[in-house]
Design a protein around this motif. Structure first.
Motif: not given
Length: 219
Positions: A169-190
């Motif tokens: 069987d397959e099980y989907m695992i998802r991230k609930e939270s993470g630390s430290p915060s990563i400003p991912m949206c400032t890297f959209c053009s990279d």
């Protein structure tokens, strides 16, 4: 004027004698035989048309008990083979876990506090009821053009669960939270690369899994 001639008795007697000698043509033996032959209808089956026993399938050609599969022909594995060939997945604590799919991206619509989303799929094979626990989940984010390299510790859900059925069987695992915060949206053009890693513990022990990922942005 019509003249009737009355034959004399002598002449009649003479005529009768002649007819008696020669006789009228009557049924001959040849004609009688033809009548017997004609009596048999050509459509009626005769003894010559009947199927003789030589045309019938002989009893020897019929399926006999010697042709039937017997217990001697059956390939039944011995009991010791059954015992040694039994798949190990039926044994408690013998779960097999494989990482089949990973994903990570920035959700940049509305600017959430932690826009970095991540998850993975585990394919688990084994006996029903065995337990799976996920620990040390991490997501590394690398932006070479900016010299950025950060690893986020993840809290995932579900972090522990029981295998729901014997088999795979397959099980989907998802991230609930993470630390430290990563400003991912400032890297959209990279160009952003990374690695998702975690440990999986079952009754059989602990295994480490890791998979490279490419990150992008969703607006």
């Amino acid at each position: 004027m019509t003249i009737f001639v009355r034959p004399s008795l002598a002449s009649l007697s003479t005529l009768g004698l002649i007819l008696g000698v020669t006789g009228c043509p009557g049924p001959s033996p040849i004609d009688d035989a033809a009548a017997v032959v004609d009596a048999a209808s050509p459509d009626a089956p005769s003894a010559l048309d009947a199927h003789v026993h030589e045309d019938d399938a002989p009893a020897l050609d019929a399926f006999t008990a010697s042709d039937a599969p017997s217990s001697v022909d059956a390939h039944a594995p011995p009991l010791d083979v059954l015992a040694t060939d039994a798949p190990p997945i039926d044994a408690p604590g013998a779960l097999e876990v494989a990482l089949t799919e990973t994903f990570a991206y920035g959700n940049c619509f509305g600017g959430p506090p932690d826009p970095l989303l991540a998850g993975f799929t585990l394919r688990v094979t084994g006996a029903m009821g065995d337990r799976v626990e996920i620990t040390n989940a991490k997501l590394r984010v690398v932006v070479e053009s900016r010299g950025y390299d950060e690893t986020q510790d993840l809290i995932v859900a579900p972090s522990a669960f029981a295998h729901t059925r014997t088999g795979t069987d397959e099980y989907m695992i998802r991230k609930e939270s993470g630390s430290p915060s990563i400003p991912m949206c400032t890297f959209c053009s990279d160009t952003v690369t990374g690695e998702l890693s975690f440990d999986v513990t079952t009754l059989a022990g602990t295994e480490h899994h890791s998979e490279p990922v490419e990150l992008g942005c969703v607006f």
